[in-house]
Design a protein around this motif. Structure first.
Motif, PDB file in Angstrom:
ATOM      1  N   GLU A  51     -12.733   4.274   4.522  1.00  0.00           N
ATOM      2  CA  GLU A  51     -13.524   3.350   5.008  1.00  0.00           C
ATOM      3  C   GLU A  51     -12.420   1.930   5.148  1.00  0.00           C
ATOM      4  OE1 GLU A  51     -16.737   3.182   6.165  1.00  0.00           O
ATOM      5  OE2 GLU A  51     -16.368   5.478   5.966  1.00  0.00           O
ATOM      6  N   PHE A  52     -11.371   1.881   4.257  1.00  0.00           N
ATOM      7  CA  PHE A  52     -10.565   0.697   4.352  1.00  0.00           C
ATOM      8  C   PHE A  52      -9.669   0.862   5.697  1.00  0.00           C
ATOM      9  CE2 PHE A  52     -12.309  -0.700   0.337  1.00  0.00           C
ATOM     10  CZ  PHE A  52     -12.112  -1.990   0.433  1.00  0.00           C
ATOM     11  N   GLU A 103      -5.326  10.666   4.271  1.00  0.00           N
ATOM     12  CA  GLU A 103      -6.106   9.610   4.778  1.00  0.00           C
ATOM     13  C   GLU A 103      -5.330   8.416   3.882  1.00  0.00           C
ATOM     14  OE1 GLU A 103      -8.536   9.109   6.546  1.00  0.00           O
ATOM     15  OE2 GLU A 103      -9.538  11.300   6.669  1.00  0.00           O
ATOM     16  N   ALA A 104      -4.688   8.556   2.781  1.00  0.00           N
ATOM     17  CA  ALA A 104      -3.883   7.534   2.241  1.00  0.00           C
ATOM     18  C   ALA A 104      -2.821   6.983   3.126  1.00  0.00           C
ATOM     19  CB  ALA A 104      -3.480   7.789   0.803  1.00  0.00           C
ATOM     20  N   GLU A 105      -2.069   7.998   3.562  1.00  0.00           N
ATOM     21  CA  GLU A 105      -1.009   7.477   4.382  1.00  0.00           C
ATOM     22  C   GLU A 105      -1.577   6.874   5.760  1.00  0.00           C
ATOM     23  OE1 GLU A 105       2.031   7.684   4.166  1.00  0.00           O
ATOM     24  OE2 GLU A 105       1.908   8.506   2.013  1.00  0.00           O
ATOM     25  N   ALA A 106      -2.771   7.363   6.261  1.00  0.00           N
ATOM     26  CA  ALA A 106      -3.404   6.726   7.491  1.00  0.00           C
ATOM     27  C   ALA A 106      -3.799   5.421   7.079  1.00  0.00           C
ATOM     28  CB  ALA A 106      -4.423   7.376   7.873  1.00  0.00           C
ATOM     29  N   LEU A 107      -4.231   4.985   5.762  1.00  0.00           N
ATOM     30  CA  LEU A 107      -4.386   3.649   5.310  1.00  0.00           C
ATOM     31  C   LEU A 107      -3.028   2.824   5.414  1.00  0.00           C
ATOM     32  CD1 LEU A 107      -6.631   2.105   3.939  1.00  0.00           C
ATOM     33  CD2 LEU A 107      -5.562   2.580   1.676  1.00  0.00           C
ATOM     34  N   ALA A 128      -2.552   2.047   8.765  1.00  0.00           N
ATOM     35  CA  ALA A 128      -3.563   0.988   9.572  1.00  0.00           C
ATOM     36  C   ALA A 128      -3.366  -0.324   9.101  1.00  0.00           C
ATOM     37  CB  ALA A 128      -5.120   1.520   9.083  1.00  0.00           C
ATOM     38  N   TRP A 129      -2.853  -0.542   7.831  1.00  0.00           N
ATOM     39  CA  TRP A 129      -2.431  -1.823   7.125  1.00  0.00           C
ATOM     40  C   TRP A 129      -1.244  -2.234   7.500  1.00  0.00           C
ATOM     41  CZ3 TRP A 129      -5.991  -5.600   5.702  1.00  0.00           C
ATOM     42  CH2 TRP A 129      -7.415  -5.197   5.702  1.00  0.00           C
ATOM     43  N   SER A 130      -0.426  -1.450   8.071  1.00  0.00           N
ATOM     44  CA  SER A 130       1.045  -1.995   8.589  1.00  0.00           C
ATOM     45  C   SER A 130       1.172  -2.498  10.046  1.00  0.00           C
ATOM     46  CB  SER A 130       1.903  -0.872   8.498  1.00  0.00           C
ATOM     47  OG  SER A 130       2.094  -0.439   7.092  1.00  0.00           O
ATOM     48  N   ALA A 131      -0.002  -2.498  10.886  1.00  0.00           N
ATOM     49  CA  ALA A 131       0.034  -2.830  12.194  1.00  0.00           C
ATOM     50  C   ALA A 131       0.148  -4.358  12.028  1.00  0.00           C
ATOM     51  CB  ALA A 131      -1.507  -2.470  12.781  1.00  0.00           C
ATOM     52  N   LEU A 145       0.946  -1.188  -0.013  1.00  0.00           N
ATOM     53  CA  LEU A 145      -0.044   0.003  -0.096  1.00  0.00           C
ATOM     54  C   LEU A 145       0.981   1.184   0.036  1.00  0.00           C
ATOM     55  CD1 LEU A 145      -2.846  -1.170   2.497  1.00  0.00           C
ATOM     56  CD2 LEU A 145      -3.238  -0.005   0.117  1.00  0.00           C
ATOM     57  N   ALA A 146       2.074   1.249   0.555  1.00  0.00           N
ATOM     58  CA  ALA A 146       2.771   2.405   0.541  1.00  0.00           C
ATOM     59  C   ALA A 146       3.373   2.843  -0.730  1.00  0.00           C
ATOM     60  CB  ALA A 146       3.971   2.085   1.916  1.00  0.00           C
TER      61      ALA A 146
END
Length: 196
Positions: free
Chosen positions: A60-61, A91-95, A98-101, A17-18
């Protein structure tokens, strides 16, 4: 060679995603207001509607990453709110975060009841394909990250039947026998990689 392929297959979603976000953000940032009513490769969306959809996707993702339910029943008008280019970047950076946790790819995500990795791949697909859609609509340069494309080829194959049933994918488009992986992936979603 097999080892490299295995590494590509198992690359963490956060890293993929990054890579996708790093290529999508400049496309969105470069959209001029006068281009907002331009047509896109998505028949139901002009540029403004597609920007609104893409911002909503990255919002939302983030919820799905933490196993909360998402809401795609309506799409806010982020463009009308102003600051949408910066909002998308944030928001894209937050995405990505979130998916890196740790553990984010385990179990199922939200009310979708689908494997978390596949759900994350759906976010990856939207960011990648819609960045291409917007670049195509506005004349911007865009090239997808090869590792992202490798992940998405498999995801599109898995998601295509349901995607077509729901109207999210069009019928697969025939491609040149020598088509590159990105062109094959786009064609699998119903996009013509060679079209205007």
């Amino acid at each position: 060679m097999d080892t490299n392929e295995k590494q590509t297959d198992t690359k963490p979603l956060g890293a993929l995603l990054a890579a996708a976000v790093s290529r999508a953000v400049p496309v969105v940032a470069g959209i001029e207001d006068k281009a907002l009513d331009a047509r896109t490769p998505c028949a139901d969306y002009d540029v403004k509607a597609l920007v609104n959809h893409l911002v909503h996707v990255v919002v939302e993702f983030q919820k799905l990453a933490v196993k909360q339910d998402s809401d795609f029943s309506s799409t806010p008008d982020y463009v009308a709110e102003g600051g949408w280019r910066e909002r998308f970047a944030r928001e894209a950076e937050a995405l990505v975060e979130a998916w890196s946790a740790p553990g984010v790819e385990e179990g199922t995500s939200g009310s979708l009841g689908m494997p978390a990795r596949l759900v994350g791949s759906m976010a990856l697909l939207d960011v990648t394909v819609h960045a291409w859609d917007l670049a195509r609509a506005t004349g911007a340069e865009y090239a997808a990250d090869p590792a992202v494309v490798g992940e998405l080829l498999a995801a599109v194959e898995r998601l295509a039947p349901t995607g077509r049933e729901m109207g999210a994918f069009g019928a697969a488009v025939p491609v040149d026998p020598h088509a590159d992986p990105f062109e094959r992936m786009l064609a699998g979603t119903g996009r013509d990689p060679y079209g205007a």
